[in-house]
Design an enzyme around this catalytic site. Structure first.
Site, PDB file in Angstrom:
ATOM      1  N   LYS A   1       0.821   4.108  -3.142  1.00 41.93           N
ATOM      2  CA  LYS A   1       0.512   5.620  -2.775  1.00 41.93           C
ATOM      3  C   LYS A   1       1.574   6.422  -3.112  1.00 41.93           C
ATOM      4  CE  LYS A   1      -3.924   4.623  -2.059  1.00 41.93           C
ATOM      5  NZ  LYS A   1      -4.862   5.084  -2.942  1.00 41.93           N
TER       6      LYS A   1
ATOM      7  N   TYR B   1       0.720  -1.133  -0.137  1.00 44.16           N
ATOM      8  CA  TYR B   1       0.235  -0.039  -0.078  1.00 44.16           C
ATOM      9  C   TYR B   1       0.779   1.186  -0.039  1.00 44.16           C
ATOM     10  CZ  TYR B   1      -3.826   3.202   1.390  1.00 44.16           C
ATOM     11  OH  TYR B   1      -4.575   4.174   1.424  1.00 44.16           O
TER      12      TYR B   1
END
Length: 253
Positions: A161, A157
């Protein structure tokens, strides 16, 4: 009174719930016609129904944002129904349950990177030509505090991002002079259906990080939608390639 997006046509991915639904609704309230895209067709239709029940205009489109063929079909449907695309909100995303590297399988890595980062490449590439042909438009990408710091997610993640912010900046450098204005939203802890189970898990590390937020609470999806609205309308006309933290002060620590 005319809204801030009166007469605009907006596409929102991950529109079936949470921040995506809130962004779709906010855009519609301000006068935009919205294409609500989601892998869950029923959820996408529910978002469209909510908008129309309040006097707005919307269509729903099922799409797997990680699959090129699915994105192509969705883009063709949207462009056949809309006069043009003025706003693209790349919001679809998944979490990785804060998994560190040694607990991250290749399958999890691929899934998170495909949904959270590759999707921006696929969806934006599919819709950007029509935006440029019609004189430009706005791209609002959903990143995260995990695009700035560690601790906002796991290895997959956080990597994805960070990539969203890089994608946003390069998109600006490449197409800003062609009328494309791209920016990123970087939320902290937001109370949505997707995060509810994580926050309710009782995981000590997760709960400690949320308790330490200076604002003392999670964000509501509507607060994220307010920032998306600012970046989507002409009030932010000179904001290009920026990444906006909206985290209740999480990252000041």
């Amino acid at each position: 009174m005319n809204g801030k997006l009166q007469g605009k046509f907006a596409v929102v991915t991950g529109a079936g719930s949470g921040m995506g639904r809130a962004i779709s609704a906010r855009f519609a309230v301000e006068g935009a016609t919205v294409a609500a895209l989601d892998v869950n067709s029923e959820a996408a239709q529910e978002t469209a129904d909510i908008i129309e029940s309040h006097g707005g205009q919307a269509i729903s489109v099922r799409v797997d944002v990680s699959d090129a063929a699915s994105v192509t079909r969705a883009a063709q449907l949207v462009t056949s129904r809309f006069e043009r695309v003025d706003i693209l909100a790349n919001n679809a995303g998944v979490l990785d349950s804060y998994a560190p590297l040694l607990e991250t399988s290749e399958e999890l890595w691929d899934h998170v990177l495909n949904v959270d980062l590759k999707s921006l490449f696929l969806v934006t590439k599919a819709l950007l030509p029509t935006m440029i042909d019609r004189g430009g438009g706005v791209v609002v990408n959903t990143s995260s505090i995990a695009g700035f710091v560690a601790g906002g997610g796991g290895i997959a993640y956080t990597s994805a991002k960070h990539g969203v912010i890089g994608f946003t900046k390069q998109l600006t450098a490449d197409y800003g002079r062609k009328g494309i204005r791209a920016n990123a939203i970087c939320p902290g802890a937001v109370e949505t259906e997707m995060t509810q189970s994580l926050f309710e898990s009782g995981d000590a590390a997760v709960m400690e990080s949320v308790r330490a937020v200076p604002a003392g609470r999670y964000a509501q999806p509507e607060e994220i939608a307010n920032l998306a609205l600012f970046l989507a309308n002409d009030e932010s006309a000179f904001v290009h390639g920026a990444a906006y933290l909206i985290d209740g002060g999480w990252t000041v620590r």
